[in-house]
Design a protein around this motif. Structure first.
Motif, mmCIF file in Angstrom:
data_model
loop_
_atom_site.group_PDB
_atom_site.id
_atom_site.type_symbol
_atom_site.label_atom_id
_atom_site.label_comp_id
_atom_site.label_asym_id
_atom_site.label_seq_id
_atom_site.Cartn_x
_atom_site.Cartn_y
_atom_site.Cartn_z
ATOM 1 N N GLU A 259 6.598 -8.481 13.516
ATOM 2 C CA GLU A 259 6.422 -8.049 14.771
ATOM 3 C C GLU A 259 5.990 -6.511 14.838
ATOM 4 O OE1 GLU A 259 9.279 -8.646 12.463
ATOM 5 O OE2 GLU A 259 10.848 -6.436 12.399
ATOM 6 N N THR A 260 5.151 -7.073 13.992
ATOM 7 C CA THR A 260 4.475 -5.271 13.303
ATOM 8 C C THR A 260 2.638 -5.563 13.364
ATOM 9 O OG1 THR A 260 4.445 -5.577 11.084
ATOM 10 C CG2 THR A 260 6.253 -3.789 12.331
ATOM 11 N N VAL A 261 2.471 -5.975 12.082
ATOM 12 C CA VAL A 261 0.458 -7.055 12.184
ATOM 13 C C VAL A 261 1.433 -7.909 11.637
ATOM 14 C CG1 VAL A 261 -0.007 -4.240 11.720
ATOM 15 C CG2 VAL A 261 0.665 -5.735 9.877
ATOM 16 N N LEU B 215 8.059 7.662 3.367
ATOM 17 C CA LEU B 215 6.444 7.325 2.713
ATOM 18 C C LEU B 215 5.128 6.721 4.282
ATOM 19 C CD1 LEU B 215 7.767 4.748 -0.260
ATOM 20 C CD2 LEU B 215 6.836 7.684 -0.121
ATOM 21 N N ARG B 216 5.849 6.426 4.740
ATOM 22 C CA ARG B 216 4.587 6.108 6.009
ATOM 23 C C ARG B 216 5.809 5.823 7.235
ATOM 24 N NH1 ARG B 216 1.649 0.004 5.532
ATOM 25 N NH2 ARG B 216 4.101 -0.385 6.303
ATOM 26 N N PRO B 217 5.032 6.697 7.879
ATOM 27 C CA PRO B 217 5.264 6.638 9.483
ATOM 28 C C PRO B 217 5.457 5.383 10.169
ATOM 29 C CG PRO B 217 3.598 7.806 9.654
ATOM 30 C CD PRO B 217 3.799 7.602 8.290
ATOM 31 N N VAL C 188 7.245 -6.937 -0.119
ATOM 32 C CA VAL C 188 8.368 -8.065 -0.217
ATOM 33 C C VAL C 188 9.497 -8.791 0.993
ATOM 34 C CG1 VAL C 188 9.408 -10.153 -1.501
ATOM 35 C CG2 VAL C 188 7.634 -7.953 -2.954
ATOM 36 N N HIS C 189 8.610 -9.739 1.650
ATOM 37 C CA HIS C 189 9.483 -9.921 2.362
ATOM 38 C C HIS C 189 10.655 -11.219 3.011
ATOM 39 C CE1 HIS C 189 5.449 -8.629 4.246
ATOM 40 N NE2 HIS C 189 5.990 -8.142 5.468
ATOM 41 N N VAL C 190 12.191 -10.716 3.149
ATOM 42 C CA VAL C 190 13.143 -11.645 2.265
ATOM 43 C C VAL C 190 13.597 -12.170 4.123
ATOM 44 C CG1 VAL C 190 13.045 -10.421 0.006
ATOM 45 C CG2 VAL C 190 14.823 -9.855 2.691
ATOM 46 N N PRO D 297 8.691 0.772 -11.152
ATOM 47 C CA PRO D 297 10.015 0.750 -11.908
ATOM 48 C C PRO D 297 11.103 0.684 -9.702
ATOM 49 C CG PRO D 297 9.976 2.849 -11.836
ATOM 50 C CD PRO D 297 8.605 2.321 -11.698
ATOM 51 N N THR D 298 10.608 -0.066 -9.045
ATOM 52 C CA THR D 298 10.938 0.144 -7.826
ATOM 53 C C THR D 298 10.075 -1.830 -6.828
ATOM 54 O OG1 THR D 298 8.857 1.720 -6.744
ATOM 55 C CG2 THR D 298 11.232 1.972 -7.188
ATOM 56 N N VAL D 299 10.747 -1.472 -5.732
ATOM 57 C CA VAL D 299 10.030 -2.759 -5.230
ATOM 58 C C VAL D 299 10.293 -2.301 -3.459
ATOM 59 C CG1 VAL D 299 12.220 -4.052 -4.879
ATOM 60 C CG2 VAL D 299 9.869 -5.174 -4.584
ATOM 61 N N GLU E 177 2.341 -0.749 11.617
ATOM 62 C CA GLU E 177 2.871 -1.025 10.399
ATOM 63 C C GLU E 177 4.095 -0.940 10.078
ATOM 64 O OE1 GLU E 177 -0.050 -0.110 10.211
ATOM 65 O OE2 GLU E 177 -1.342 -1.566 9.367
ATOM 66 N N SER E 178 4.760 -1.159 9.286
ATOM 67 C CA SER E 178 6.459 -1.038 8.753
ATOM 68 C C SER E 178 6.693 0.496 8.124
ATOM 69 C CB SER E 178 7.575 -1.636 8.069
ATOM 70 O OG SER E 178 6.885 -1.883 7.419
ATOM 71 N N THR E 179 7.782 1.194 8.999
ATOM 72 C CA THR E 179 8.006 2.650 8.877
ATOM 73 C C THR E 179 8.087 2.332 6.879
ATOM 74 O OG1 THR E 179 8.968 3.458 10.850
ATOM 75 C CG2 THR E 179 9.935 4.180 8.841
HETATM 76 O O1 TXA Z 1 4.373 -3.354 8.819
HETATM 77 C C1 TXA Z 1 3.881 -3.810 7.354
HETATM 78 O O2 TXA Z 1 4.578 -3.504 6.857
HETATM 79 C C2 TXA Z 1 3.096 -5.007 7.526
HETATM 80 C C3 TXA Z 1 3.886 -6.228 7.695
HETATM 81 C C4 TXA Z 1 2.402 -7.500 7.309
HETATM 82 O O3 TXA Z 1 5.424 -6.653 7.313
HETATM 83 N N1 TXA Z 1 2.539 -4.724 5.583
HETATM 84 C C5 TXA Z 1 1.991 -3.496 5.280
HETATM 85 O O4 TXA Z 1 1.768 -3.877 3.636
HETATM 86 O O5 TXA Z 1 1.789 -2.706 5.608
HETATM 87 P P1 TXA Z 1 0.708 -3.643 3.488
HETATM 88 O O6 TXA Z 1 0.624 -4.267 1.667
HETATM 89 O O7 TXA Z 1 -0.575 -2.870 3.735
HETATM 90 O O8 TXA Z 1 1.514 -1.326 2.623
HETATM 91 C C6 TXA Z 1 1.966 -1.656 1.641
HETATM 92 C C7 TXA Z 1 2.087 -0.422 1.267
HETATM 93 C C8 TXA Z 1 1.518 0.647 0.723
HETATM 94 O O9 TXA Z 1 1.204 1.825 1.271
HETATM 95 C C9 TXA Z 1 1.903 -0.220 -0.909
HETATM 96 O O10 TXA Z 1 1.929 1.501 -1.082
HETATM 97 C C10 TXA Z 1 3.252 0.396 -0.160
HETATM 98 O O11 TXA Z 1 3.576 -0.144 0.770
HETATM 99 N N2 TXA Z 1 4.542 0.460 -1.525
HETATM 100 C C11 TXA Z 1 4.969 -1.014 -2.284
HETATM 101 N N3 TXA Z 1 5.250 -0.833 -3.024
HETATM 102 C C12 TXA Z 1 5.504 -0.148 -3.111
HETATM 103 C C13 TXA Z 1 6.592 1.168 -3.615
HETATM 104 N N4 TXA Z 1 6.915 0.265 -5.005
HETATM 105 N N5 TXA Z 1 6.761 2.021 -3.921
HETATM 106 C C14 TXA Z 1 6.183 3.135 -2.835
HETATM 107 N N6 TXA Z 1 5.635 2.209 -1.893
HETATM 108 C C15 TXA Z 1 4.919 0.939 -2.104
#
Ligand code: TXA
Ligand code: MG
Length: 320
Positions: free
Chosen positions: A38-40, A199-201, A70-72, A121-123, A185-187
């Motif tokens: 629903e985001t991108v 961490l991301r708006p 990671v998507h579930v 240590p996080t996902v 993208e997702s919050t």
């Molecule tokens: O809307 C979305 O979130 C899209 C769709 C495809 O689901 N996905 C997305 O993924 O934007 P990506 O890989 O572009 O963004 C992942 C963000 C990065 O800013 C990364 O640093 C952060 O998530 N991230 C991933 N694992 C993290 C963690 N363990 N701790 C903090 N930030 C994490």
């Protein structure tokens, strides 16, 4: 030297039972597939298979191994991968399925590829609302790592055409289910003991998180990208190839103006000044502006209410 033939021919398949089956077979074979959320559009691959995750990085040309979301397809799958505190559960109850990613302690027995968490240590977990992404997770039986389906550093894709123009020849298949509804993208939120770090708006706003949880929300991202805890947040993301000027009221010479509300402009994010409509149209407008004949891009001021905070966050990065 340019490569005369692409490595793959990328097929863009309308979403449906047959395309879904084929996509799931590719996922099980360790291949990344582009799929809408629903985001991108995301570039999804089996999060338990390091070869498959590495194939995402190589298709995107992502220079370093940043952690991926990671998507579930359901809570049960999520709880096999990460530890849910009562606060995390409350937030997930309120906003899943939906455009919210939770950063949670990874379980030692998660089975996730270490490339997905980049040694943290996080996902970052997300239960998306989009039927295509959820069906692909169910059909492949795997949690799916998925960053946005574009070459590293470029504008995120909100339509199958955007994916094709960015990754043609790099991936085998795109599931096409039309434009995405949220557009940004997702919050990303990390629930701690007593507060939530934003961490991301995105379209789930700090206010919405506060209301649902009764805890305070602290923004840990800022304009210059300092104070980040994951490397990916430092990248200049969402960048068109042209210079971008923000808060523009009118186009200067050589500028393609992206407007908001009633105003003269080349393309309007929302003539009705509807902030959600503007978010849904943002990346498509940047793609069009980038492909236009004008040498530079200008963008009208966008209010920061609601999802406007996420729009302004992405625009600042586009202009950085
Ligand atoms: O809307 C979305 O979130 C899209 C769709 C495809 O689901 N996905 C997305 O993924 O934007 P990506 O890989 O572009 O963004 C992942 C963000 C990065 O800013 C990364 O640093 C952060 O998530 N991230 C991933 N694992 C993290 C963690 N363990 N701790 C903090 N930030 C994490
Ligand atoms: Mg991205």
């Amino acid at each position: 030297m340019t490569i005369p033939n692409p490595a793959f021919s990328t097929r863009c398949c309308p979403y449906g039972a047959e395309a879904l089956r084929e996509a799931a077979l590719l996922i099980r074979a360790g291949e990344p597939v582009a799929v809408p959320t629903e985001t991108v559009y995301g570039l999804a691959a089996d999060a338990t298979d390091s070869g498959a995750v590495a194939a995402i990085y190589s298709a995107k040309g992502r220079p370093s191994y940043n952690p991926l979301i990671v998507h579930v397809s359901d809570r049960e799958m999520a709880e096999r991968l990460a530890e849910f505190s009562p606060l995390a559960s409350r937030i997930a109850d309120a906003f899943w399925p939906g455009p919210l990613t939770l950063v949670l302690p990874v379980r030692p027995d998660s089975g996730l590829s270490p490339l997905v968490t980049a040694g943290l240590p996080t996902v970052a977990l997300r239960l998306p609302a989009h039927p295509a992404m959820r069906a692909l997770i169910r059909e492949s039986g795997r949690p799916l790592a998925a960053p946005s389906a574009n070459r590293s550093g470029s504008i995120s894709p909100t339509r199958a055409e955007h994916v094709l123009s960015s990754l043609n020849g790099k991936i085998r298949m795109i599931l096409d289910e039309g434009p995405t509804s949220e557009g940004v993208e997702s919050t990303i939120a990390a629930p701690d003991d007593n507060q939530i770090r934003l961490l991301r708006p995105g379209s789930i706003t700090a206010d919405m998180l506060e209301q649902a949880s009764g805890r305070s929300v602290v923004a840990v991202t800022n304009v210059d990208g300092t104070k980040v805890e994951a490397p990916g947040q430092l990248e200049s993301h969402y960048a068109p190839s042209k210079p971008v000027r923000l808060n523009a009221m009118r186009a200067e010479k050589d500028e393609y103006l992206i407007g908001f509300g009633l105003m003269p402009c080349h393309i309007n994010l929302s003539a009705d000044a509807d902030i959600r409509e503007a978010a849904a149209n943002l990346f498509a407008a940047l793609h069009i502006a980038d492909a236009s004949a004008e040498a530079r891009i200008a963008v009208a001021p966008i209010p920061i209410e609601g999802i406007g905070a996420a729009i302004n966050d992405r625009l600042r990065r586009a202009a950085a």
